[in-house]
Design an enzyme around this catalytic site. Structure first.
Site, PDB file in Angstrom:
ATOM      1  N   TYR A   1      -0.655  92.196  13.582  1.00  0.00           N
ATOM      2  CA  TYR A   1      -1.420  91.920  12.536  1.00  0.00           C
ATOM      3  C   TYR A   1      -1.798  93.200  11.112  1.00  0.00           C
ATOM      4  O   TYR A   1      -2.089  94.184  11.491  1.00  0.00           O
ATOM      5  CB  TYR A   1      -3.139  91.986  12.751  1.00  0.00           C
ATOM      6  CG  TYR A   1      -3.160  90.005  13.503  1.00  0.00           C
ATOM      7  CD1 TYR A   1      -2.373  88.953  12.599  1.00  0.00           C
ATOM      8  CD2 TYR A   1      -2.981  90.392  14.759  1.00  0.00           C
ATOM      9  CE1 TYR A   1      -1.896  87.819  13.902  1.00  0.00           C
ATOM     10  CE2 TYR A   1      -3.491  88.892  15.395  1.00  0.00           C
ATOM     11  CZ  TYR A   1      -2.817  88.053  14.818  1.00  0.00           C
ATOM     12  OH  TYR A   1      -2.724  86.378  15.523  1.00  0.00           O
TER      13      TYR A   1
ATOM     14  N   LYS B   1     -27.609  95.354  37.455  1.00  0.00           N
ATOM     15  CA  LYS B   1     -27.077  94.277  36.039  1.00  0.00           C
ATOM     16  C   LYS B   1     -25.588  93.938  35.555  1.00  0.00           C
ATOM     17  O   LYS B   1     -25.034  95.024  35.344  1.00  0.00           O
ATOM     18  CB  LYS B   1     -28.031  94.302  34.971  1.00  0.00           C
ATOM     19  CG  LYS B   1     -28.311  95.913  34.313  1.00  0.00           C
ATOM     20  CD  LYS B   1     -29.626  96.645  34.055  1.00  0.00           C
ATOM     21  CE  LYS B   1     -29.277  97.486  33.059  1.00  0.00           C
ATOM     22  NZ  LYS B   1     -30.258  98.815  32.990  1.00  0.00           N
TER      23      LYS B   1
HETATM   24  C1  LIG Z   1     -30.298 100.104  33.113  1.00  0.00           C
HETATM   25  C2  LIG Z   1     -31.593 100.537  33.981  1.00  0.00           C
HETATM   26  C3  LIG Z   1     -31.558 101.773  34.768  1.00  0.00           C
HETATM   27  C4  LIG Z   1     -30.319 102.692  35.386  1.00  0.00           C
HETATM   28  O1  LIG Z   1     -29.692 103.196  33.952  1.00  0.00           O
HETATM   29  P1  LIG Z   1     -29.204 104.271  33.993  1.00  0.00           P
HETATM   30  O2  LIG Z   1     -29.279 105.298  33.254  1.00  0.00           O
HETATM   31  O3  LIG Z   1     -27.434 103.270  34.133  1.00  0.00           O
HETATM   32  O4  LIG Z   1     -29.097 104.682  35.622  1.00  0.00           O
HETATM   33  C5  LIG Z   1     -33.376 101.611  35.544  1.00  0.00           C
HETATM   34  N1  LIG Z   1     -33.361 101.580  34.455  1.00  0.00           N
HETATM   35  C6  LIG Z   1     -34.279 101.001  33.436  1.00  0.00           C
HETATM   36  C7  LIG Z   1     -35.291  99.948  33.390  1.00  0.00           C
HETATM   37  C8  LIG Z   1     -32.866 100.062  33.207  1.00  0.00           C
HETATM   38  O5  LIG Z   1     -32.912  99.489  31.822  1.00  0.00           O
END
Ligand SMILES: *Cc1c(COP(=O)(O)O)cnc(C)c1O
Length: 387
Positions: A279, A42
């Protein structure tokens, strides 16, 4: 000097990604042989480039996970993957018709309205759907509560074309602590839901709860599918996770950060003492100073909080940031780096022969976590595979 034309870019190490996924897989399979693994890609694979990462790890994972349905569709279009993809986040009712063309995508459902809308699609297109439900076990975000569960059970009983393939939950307090009773509480809640579902004739084959920290620490969370994200990219979920591994006498995996964030020198100039830089005139030279202007800023995901705080690496030496980070530019002191030249590579995150600046170091300076540092690297920047 690099041959390509980009002023700012991200390099992704293929061997690091493969090392990380193989280590995680071997680790979880020590407790559960043949456990299936879902690569969480993701948010542009935590800034690493979704399709690029998915292409590299495809042979090592059984599933992919993304946040949104549009990401899942993009993943299919760009990589042609046939693997099942689970959408962890929210799928708006108006987006559900997109599922028709993508039988390998599973949404996670936690609203009865979503199921009602899916039922209309079943009737219209005369086809079924596999879905996963998300269980509220104590994280207090998406998920079905115990009180809501009977409604869902009735729905699945009445609508056999909508198949309950999976059930998931997510832990609230594994990364932030070395005291792990809250995860036990959530796991016990999850098991209660399994029991109620079983009593009603449902036993979803794909049960998944384990993020990276759970993969490292708690085999009881594995069920049928592990769901690691941050570890794939070679980053630890937190110091506490690493410490918990040590406290439990577990082997700590040799994760290798896969991402290097780079730019190059856009101008070199020498300024006398008492010159302001950038800046707000927040920095003033105290001596003759050789300044390198580098073409990266907060637009690119180089956090403005790092102003006058972080350093970059040029020619295997640290060069401190001087003055504020602008939208697309910042300045570093290279007085001590005599051999620096126009177009030379600058490492913003990564390591050189004997220097390093990690996402964790930068996260500490920015008051955040490594997840945010890599995820916020602008997706429009080129990602280049190395090794
Ligand atoms: C992002 C996510 C993961 C992965 O988590 P990590 O800590 O990056 O391994 C697993 N399950 C869900 C529901 C998530 O949103």
């Amino acid at each position: 000097m690099t041959k390509h034309k980009y002023p700012v870019w991200v390099e992704i190490s293929k061997s690091a990604l493969l090392n990380n996924i193989i280590q995680i897989k071997n680790n979880v399979r020590k407790s559960v042989p043949n456990l299936k693994v879902c690569g969480v890609v993701k948010s542009n694979a935590y800034g690493h480039g979704m399709s690029l990462v998915a292409g590299v790890i495809a042979d090592e994972v059984d599933w992919f996970a993304v946040n949104a349905l549009w990401e899942a569709i993009q993943l299919v279009k760009e990589t042609g993957t046939q693997k099942p993809i689970v959408v962890l986040g929210y799928t708006p009712v108006s987006a559900l018709p997109d599922l028709i063309e993508y039988p390998n995508i599973r949404i996670i459902v936690y609203n009865i309205q979503t199921l009602a809308a899916l039922k209309k699609l079943v009737l219209k297109y005369k086809r079924g759907f596999k879905v996963h439900i998300k269980i509220e076990t104590g994280t207090g975000r998406q998920g079905i509560t115990e009180k809501q569960l009977p409604k869902f059970i009735s729905f699945f009983k009445e609508n056999p074309d909508i198949i309950l393939e999976g059930m998931s939950t997510h832990y609230a307090n594994i990364e932030d602590t070395t005291t792990h009773d809250y995860y036990e509480f959530q796991l016990a809640n999850y098991k209660k839901f399994i029991k109620v579902l079983k009593e009603n004739g449902f036993n979803p084959p794909i049960k998944h709860t384990a993020c990276t920290a759970a993969c490292f620490l708690f085999p009881k969370t594995y069920f049928s599918l592990a769901r690691p994200g941050i570890g794939l990219y070679g980053l630890w979920p937190s110091k506490e996770t690493r410490l918990s591994c040590l406290l439990q006498g577990r082997e700590t995996l040799n994760l290798i950060p896969a991402l290097t964030f780079k730019t190059r020198i856009a101008q070199i100039k020498t300024l006398p003492a008492n010159c302001y830089i950038g800046y707000g005139c927040s920095y003033k030279t105290t001596h003759w100073t050789r300044v390198a202007v580098i073409p990266v800023g907060y637009f690119d995901g180089y956090d403005r909080q790092l102003s006058n705080q972080a350093y970059v690496i040029i020619k295997n030496k640290r060069a401190p940031l001087i003055g504020r980070i602008c939208m697309n530019i910042c300045m570093v002191d290279i007085t001590h780096i005599n051999n620096a030249r126009l177009d030379d590579e600058v490492i913003l995150i990564g390591k050189s022969k004997s220097e390093a600046i990690t996402a964790d170091t930068i996260a500490g300076m920015s008051g955040t976590i490594n997840y945010e540092i890599v995820t916020r690297i602008n997706p429009s920047l080129p990602r280049i595979i190395v090794e």
